[in-house]
Design a protein around this motif. Structure first.
Motif, PDB file in Angstrom:
ATOM      1  N   GLU A 218       8.647   9.674   6.873  1.00  0.00           N
ATOM      2  CA  GLU A 218       7.664  10.424   6.090  1.00  0.00           C
ATOM      3  C   GLU A 218       7.089   9.563   4.970  1.00  0.00           C
ATOM      4  OE1 GLU A 218       6.824  14.217   5.911  1.00  0.00           O
ATOM      5  OE2 GLU A 218       6.936  13.598   8.003  1.00  0.00           O
ATOM      6  N   THR A 219       7.938   8.790   4.326  1.00  0.00           N
ATOM      7  CA  THR A 219       7.479   7.911   3.247  1.00  0.00           C
ATOM      8  C   THR A 219       6.497   6.880   3.778  1.00  0.00           C
ATOM      9  OG1 THR A 219       9.628   8.190   2.152  1.00  0.00           O
ATOM     10  CG2 THR A 219       8.235   6.384   1.390  1.00  0.00           C
ATOM     11  N   PHE A 220       6.802   6.330   4.946  1.00  0.00           N
ATOM     12  CA  PHE A 220       5.907   5.341   5.556  1.00  0.00           C
ATOM     13  C   PHE A 220       4.607   5.968   6.038  1.00  0.00           C
ATOM     14  CE2 PHE A 220       4.380   3.518   9.570  1.00  0.00           C
ATOM     15  CZ  PHE A 220       3.965   2.273   9.118  1.00  0.00           C
ATOM     16  N   GLU A 221       4.707   7.033   6.814  1.00  0.00           N
ATOM     17  CA  GLU A 221       3.514   7.623   7.422  1.00  0.00           C
ATOM     18  C   GLU A 221       2.557   8.153   6.360  1.00  0.00           C
ATOM     19  OE1 GLU A 221       2.630   7.374  10.413  1.00  0.00           O
ATOM     20  OE2 GLU A 221       4.467   6.872  11.498  1.00  0.00           O
ATOM     21  N   HIS A 222       3.080   8.822   5.354  1.00  0.00           N
ATOM     22  CA  HIS A 222       2.198   9.390   4.340  1.00  0.00           C
ATOM     23  C   HIS A 222       1.575   8.310   3.460  1.00  0.00           C
ATOM     24  CE1 HIS A 222       2.393  13.681   5.034  1.00  0.00           C
ATOM     25  NE2 HIS A 222       3.654  13.535   5.356  1.00  0.00           N
ATOM     26  N   HIS A 223       2.258   7.182   3.327  1.00  0.00           N
ATOM     27  CA  HIS A 223       1.611   6.064   2.629  1.00  0.00           C
ATOM     28  C   HIS A 223       0.400   5.583   3.427  1.00  0.00           C
ATOM     29  CE1 HIS A 223       1.166   1.748   1.388  1.00  0.00           C
ATOM     30  NE2 HIS A 223       1.145   2.365   0.223  1.00  0.00           N
ATOM     31  N   GLY A 224       0.561   5.507   4.735  1.00  0.00           N
ATOM     32  CA  GLY A 224      -0.571   5.104   5.577  1.00  0.00           C
ATOM     33  C   GLY A 224      -1.725   6.076   5.474  1.00  0.00           C
ATOM     34  N   PHE A 225      -1.437   7.372   5.478  1.00  0.00           N
ATOM     35  CA  PHE A 225      -2.488   8.375   5.340  1.00  0.00           C
ATOM     36  C   PHE A 225      -3.187   8.228   3.991  1.00  0.00           C
ATOM     37  CE2 PHE A 225       0.497  11.296   7.956  1.00  0.00           C
ATOM     38  CZ  PHE A 225       0.138  10.648   9.126  1.00  0.00           C
ATOM     39  N   CYS A 226      -2.395   8.014   2.948  1.00  0.00           N
ATOM     40  CA  CYS A 226      -2.955   7.902   1.603  1.00  0.00           C
ATOM     41  C   CYS A 226      -3.885   6.694   1.489  1.00  0.00           C
ATOM     42  CB  CYS A 226      -1.818   7.797   0.588  1.00  0.00           C
ATOM     43  SG  CYS A 226      -2.353   7.705  -1.128  1.00  0.00           S
ATOM     44  N   VAL A 227      -3.433   5.537   1.978  1.00  0.00           N
ATOM     45  CA  VAL A 227      -4.247   4.321   1.921  1.00  0.00           C
ATOM     46  C   VAL A 227      -5.522   4.489   2.755  1.00  0.00           C
ATOM     47  CG1 VAL A 227      -4.333   1.883   2.580  1.00  0.00           C
ATOM     48  CG2 VAL A 227      -2.309   2.807   1.420  1.00  0.00           C
ATOM     49  N   ARG A 228      -5.381   5.094   3.920  1.00  0.00           N
ATOM     50  CA  ARG A 228      -6.556   5.361   4.761  1.00  0.00           C
ATOM     51  C   ARG A 228      -7.606   6.153   3.996  1.00  0.00           C
ATOM     52  NH1 ARG A 228      -5.191   9.928   8.700  1.00  0.00           N
ATOM     53  NH2 ARG A 228      -5.380  10.985   6.674  1.00  0.00           N
ATOM     54  N   ASP A 229      -7.179   7.201   3.309  1.00  0.00           N
ATOM     55  CA  ASP A 229      -8.132   8.067   2.622  1.00  0.00           C
ATOM     56  C   ASP A 229      -8.689   7.412   1.362  1.00  0.00           C
ATOM     57  OD1 ASP A 229      -7.707   9.852   4.615  1.00  0.00           O
ATOM     58  OD2 ASP A 229      -6.445  11.216   3.444  1.00  0.00           O
ATOM     59  N   LEU A 230      -7.877   6.619   0.670  1.00  0.00           N
ATOM     60  CA  LEU A 230      -8.398   5.875  -0.477  1.00  0.00           C
ATOM     61  C   LEU A 230      -9.483   4.894  -0.023  1.00  0.00           C
ATOM     62  CD1 LEU A 230      -5.109   5.112  -2.452  1.00  0.00           C
ATOM     63  CD2 LEU A 230      -6.923   6.710  -3.129  1.00  0.00           C
ATOM     64  N   ASP A 231      -9.257   4.264   1.118  1.00  0.00           N
ATOM     65  CA  ASP A 231     -10.273   3.349   1.663  1.00  0.00           C
ATOM     66  C   ASP A 231     -11.575   4.095   1.950  1.00  0.00           C
ATOM     67  OD1 ASP A 231      -8.514   1.232   1.558  1.00  0.00           O
ATOM     68  OD2 ASP A 231      -7.990   1.305   3.693  1.00  0.00           O
ATOM     69  N   LEU A 232     -11.463   5.297   2.495  1.00  0.00           N
ATOM     70  CA  LEU A 232     -12.663   6.088   2.784  1.00  0.00           C
ATOM     71  C   LEU A 232     -13.379   6.488   1.513  1.00  0.00           C
ATOM     72  CD1 LEU A 232     -11.290   8.396   5.639  1.00  0.00           C
ATOM     73  CD2 LEU A 232     -12.964   6.552   5.873  1.00  0.00           C
ATOM     74  N   ILE A 233     -12.626   6.892   0.502  1.00  0.00           N
ATOM     75  CA  ILE A 233     -13.223   7.301  -0.771  1.00  0.00           C
ATOM     76  C   ILE A 233     -13.928   6.139  -1.451  1.00  0.00           C
ATOM     77  CG2 ILE A 233     -12.684   8.112  -3.114  1.00  0.00           C
ATOM     78  CD1 ILE A 233     -10.371   9.730  -1.842  1.00  0.00           C
ATOM     79  N   GLU A 234     -13.334   4.968  -1.360  1.00  0.00           N
ATOM     80  CA  GLU A 234     -13.875   3.793  -2.065  1.00  0.00           C
ATOM     81  C   GLU A 234     -14.851   2.981  -1.226  1.00  0.00           C
ATOM     82  OE1 GLU A 234     -10.281   1.785  -3.238  1.00  0.00           O
ATOM     83  OE2 GLU A 234     -10.227   2.831  -5.154  1.00  0.00           O
TER      84      GLU A 234
END
Length: 239
Positions: A218-234
């Motif tokens: 969960e720690t790994f997968e949700h980090h990936g989701f978070c980085v993915r969405d930060l990339d989209l926002i930025e």
């Protein structure tokens, strides 16, 4: 099973759906994205899951450590996961307010961190340590009733980034200290899940190692989701 014949599903979104056994025959699938628990996926007669898993391991070597039975590997996995999140939190701090933004109906970075607070309380403290204590109130857990707002969770809370990061840092330290002492025999033992009606009800009968695996994954997968969405926002073309 629902059967779709000659249907236009262009742009369709399937979220949190059970698609096991689905058959897509004679389809046109361009620019499609599949994100989830995928096994035994056959594309044009080729089972592709092994290729995908190997590529993910190449991109993210920590995945191999997470699957290990060796406590030393698991300690290193926890360290790398914590370091990855620490770097992402520093990235978030450079753009105040970005932690509350979300895209495509996903959790914001702040909500994701709050979910990991819940994961630690439920899958580590409860399932690995056998704790019957209340969960951290700021955590965001399952949407399934009656567990959504139960066992100490306070749905009215709206903590800021520093509050959540402080809790996550303490949880990471607790996990890493436990991993310093844990033995293979302890990992292989039956998880000491308390005998009460608290999330996760399906953890009983699992090993400590399996429950720890949920925490690390969960720690790994949700980090990936978070980085993915930060990339989209930025992204330069983001609205």
């Amino acid at each position: 099973m629902t059967r779709y014949v000659d249907e236009d599903l262009h742009g369709a979104e399937f979220r949190e759906c059970e698609l096991s056994g689905a058959r897509l025959i004679g389809v046109v699938m361009q620019d499609a994205v599949i994100d989830g628990l995928v096994t035994n996926l056959v594309v044009n007669g080729v089972e592709v899951t092994g290729y995908v898993e190997a590529e993910l391991d190449r991109r993210h070597p920590v995945r191999v450590l997470i699957r290990s039975e060796d406590p030393a590997d698991l300690r290193e996995a926890a360290r790398l996961l914590h370091a990855g999140w620490a770097a992402t939190i520093e990235r978030i701090r450079r753009t105040p307010g970005i932690e509350r933004r979300s895209v495509n109906d996903e959790w914001s970075a702040l909500q994701t961190l709050r979910h990991l607070v819940f994961v630690h309380d439920s899958w580590f403290r409860r399932c690995c340590l056998g704790s019957a204590g209340l969960f951290t109130p700021m955590g965001i857990g399952t949407t399934v009733e009656p567990y959504r707002g139960a066992h100490g969770i306070d749905l009215s809370l709206d903590p800021d980034l520093d509050e959540v990061v402080s809790v996550r840092a303490a949880q990471a330290a607790e996990l890493e200290a436990w991993l310093e002492e844990v033995t293979p025999a302890r990992l292989a033992a039956r998880a000491p899940v308390p005998d009460d009606d608290v999330w996760p009800p399906y953890a009983r009968g699992r090993s400590v190692r399996q429950c720890l695996g949920t925490v690390l994954n969960e720690t790994f997968e949700h980090h990936g989701f978070c980085v993915r969405d930060l990339d989209l926002i930025e992204a330069p073309d983001a609205g």
